[in-house]
Design an enzyme around this catalytic site. Structure first.
Site, PDB file in Angstrom:
ATOM      1  N   LYS A 179       0.800  -1.231   0.000  1.00 13.61           N
ATOM      2  CA  LYS A 179       0.000   0.000   0.000  1.00 13.61           C
ATOM      3  C   LYS A 179       0.837   1.287   0.000  1.00 13.61           C
ATOM      4  CE  LYS A 179      -2.132  -1.690   3.590  1.00 13.61           C
ATOM      5  NZ  LYS A 179      -3.020  -2.096   4.689  1.00 13.61           N
ATOM      6  N   ASP A 214      -5.483  -6.011  10.519  1.00 12.85           N
ATOM      7  CA  ASP A 214      -6.813  -5.377  10.532  1.00 12.85           C
ATOM      8  C   ASP A 214      -7.947  -6.364  10.201  1.00 12.85           C
ATOM      9  OD1 ASP A 214      -5.950  -5.514   7.904  1.00 12.85           O
ATOM     10  OD2 ASP A 214      -6.535  -3.490   7.343  1.00 12.85           O
TER      11      ASP A 214
END
Ligand code: BGC
Length: 545
Positions: A179, A214
């Site tokens: 990311k 997450d």
């Protein structure tokens, strides 16, 4: 001559075939979806068996054994790093499936993402310090025994949303950045230790007791609020999923003592790294360009087809190719705005606004998100306006003006035009109704492919967990009752039709009965609540209960 080659010999009559050809490259039928899912399942099982296999290094045991049921209590600190923001939260689990959460967001600059890891972790520690000192009343509400210097340090759960080889609840080594992060001197190092060192350097009375992805946080938090959950999935800046697996199905754990304590363990699939060799993923030249120019070429292949960080860039690559088409530019009269020229200049949020502008039933030219005045030259409604289908909107041999289009379609295109002007920095006179139609078409083919591929990942988990036998035409549902899935991320939350299209793929892959049983629910604040639940588990383990 294959149609795409015509990008270099474009004429009005060849444009429609060029667009059709691009669309075909993005199209995924049942056969393609089934073969992708079959390969995914095979790679995934190799990943569970050995390190070093396809997906093997990243598919990871999490040492989270057991899923909450909503009766858990306690107040914990949580720190969440994984995307644009860093969040520090204080979470109070109230034991009745509810929680309260106080949080502060801190921006993670490009310099922090790409500089020295130690600077990034120092910044994380500074943020926790700022959070604790900024609101003494909040800290006071932590359990008194945890609040005093001479007592135990404050337990903190770290949500860290990157591939990690986890070796204990409070230990995990970074495998690779994703990311857009590339901080130096972090790969191969224990993330918990890096953070703890930063806390200690600042003399913060805080102890990082748990490390959690997450997706794991999302799973745990949905389980806490809904009383159960089998899959936590993120469809946002990145994508990934974590699910509950039987320990005996994770051969790579061998006979580790921790493992033998329980029957189940949450597995972090890191599905974003599926098929990095791109043997089954439907790669187009627009994807190749994205990958080649990314900071992690040949990695996170699946994520690059699906997640919010990349969808805008794939779309931008298509649009730029159409702007450059010659001798007859297909888009924007051959002009590119600064945003369109810029690497990652088109955010997936803009795509979302464009699709919303198309889908919205509201009349009038202005989308909610923008207030730009457009020229009125070709916008007067014609009483005999022809009803045009979406396909005809892309037929460059026919004129597209207010006089040739029915009012509802006209309003939709006008709203899209407003978004393009406001968000892509074009002058109103450079954006025709046709341009609006082409931009919306590009967004829709890229997003549709992403949502269909997302369905493959969910189907893999449903199959792996035995809710279904076989795939595609051979799919047979097993058992009954809802299959709870917790989700988070901007695409699944906000992108028009994302979930509906994902469900379309699921119907093809696992059949309608299973698709209907899959109960997708947003795990609000999943990262924070999940980290708190993990911290609770860690504290209990330390206390030997
Ligand atoms: C990371 C995962 C994470 C996902 C969603 C991916 O890039 O590798 O660990 O769960 O993004 O945030």
């Amino acid at each position: 001559m294959p149609p795409t080659t015509s990008l270099f010999r474009s004429k009005p009559e060849t444009i429609k075939p060029i667009l059709d050809d691009i669309e075909e490259q993005f199209d995924l039928d049942e056969e393609a979806l089934t073969s992708i899912t079959t390969q995914f399942l095979a790679d995934f099982n190799h990943g569970l068996s050995e390190y070093g296999e396809a997906m093997g290094d990243d598919v990871g045991p999490t040492f989270v054994q057991g899923v909450p049921n909503g009766t858990e209590t306690g107040t914990f600190l949580a720190l969440d790093l994984g995307g644009t923001n860093l969040r520090v939260c204080q979470v109070e689990l109230r034991g009745d499936k509810t929680f309260t959460l106080r949080q502060q967001k801190y921006k993670v600059s490009e310099a922090l993402k790409t500089g020295e890891a130690v600077t990034l972790f120092d910044y994380m520690a500074d943020s926790v310090d700022a959070f604790l000192t900024s609101s003494p009343s909040g800290v006071a509400s932590l359990p008194p025994s945890l609040d005093e210097e001479e007592k135990d340090p404050l337990p903190l759960g770290l949500t860290f949303s990157f591939p990690v080889e986890q070796t204990a609840l409070d230990q995990g080594y970074l495998l690779t950045w994703t990311k857009g992060f590339s901080a130096k001197n972090a790969i191969g190092r224990d993330i918990v230790k890096l953070l703890q060192d930063a806390f200690d350097k600042k003399h913060l009375h805080v102890k990082c007791v748990a490390l959690v992805n997450d997706t794991v946080g999302t799973l745990l938090s949905r389980a806490y609020t809904a009383g159960g959950c089998i899959l936590g999935a993120i469809f946002g800046t990145g994508t990934n999923g974590a699910y509950v697996e039987k320990v005996q199905n994770i051969p790579k754990l061998k006979n580790s003592a921790t493992v033998l304590r329980g029957d189940d363990m949450i597995v972090n699939t890191e599905w974003g790294g599926f098929n990095n060799s791109r043997t089954v993923l439907p790669t187009t030249p627009f994807d190749n360009k994205l990958d080649r120019e990314s900071i992690n070429p040949r990695k996170q292949a699946y994520e690059k087809f699906i997640s919010g960080m990349y969808l805008g860039e794939i779309t931008r690559n298509i649009l730029v190719a159409l702007v450059d088409a010659a001798p007859h530019p297909i888009l924007f009269k051959g002009k590119a705005s600064d945003a369109l020229n810029q690497h990652y200049g088109l955010d997936s949020e803009i795509m979302s606004h464009i699709e919303e502008a198309w889908n919205s039933e509201a009349h009038g030219p202005t989308a909610e998100v923008v207030t730009v005045k457009l020229p009125v030259s070709d916008e007067t409604e014609h009483p005999h306006a022809e009803k045009l289908t979406e396909k005809i909107l892309l037929d460059f041999t026919k004129p597209l003006t207010a006089a040739t289009i029915e009012p509802h379609t006209l309003h939709r295109l006008q709203r899209i035009r407003s978004v393009i002007v406001a968000r892509l920095g074009y002058a109103p006179e450079d954006v025709s109704l046709r341009d609006a139609a082409v931009v919306r078409w590009a967004c829709s083919i890229v997003a549709r492919r992403a949502a269909l591929l997302s369905g493959c990942a969910v189907a893999v988990v449903a199959r792996q967990m035995g809710f279904v036998k076989g795939l595609g035409k051979d799919a047979v549902s097993e058992g009954e009752g809802p299959i709870a899935v917790g989700v988070d991320g901007s695409l699944i939350q906000f992108y028009p039709q994302f979930e509906a299209t994902m469900r379309e793929a699921l119907r093809l892959l696992v059949g309608e009965t299973i698709e209907k049983r899959i109960d997708i629910g947003l795990a609000k604040d999943g990262s924070g609540v999940g980290a708190a639940l993990c911290a609770l588990q860690a504290v209990k383990q330390q206390q030997g209960s």
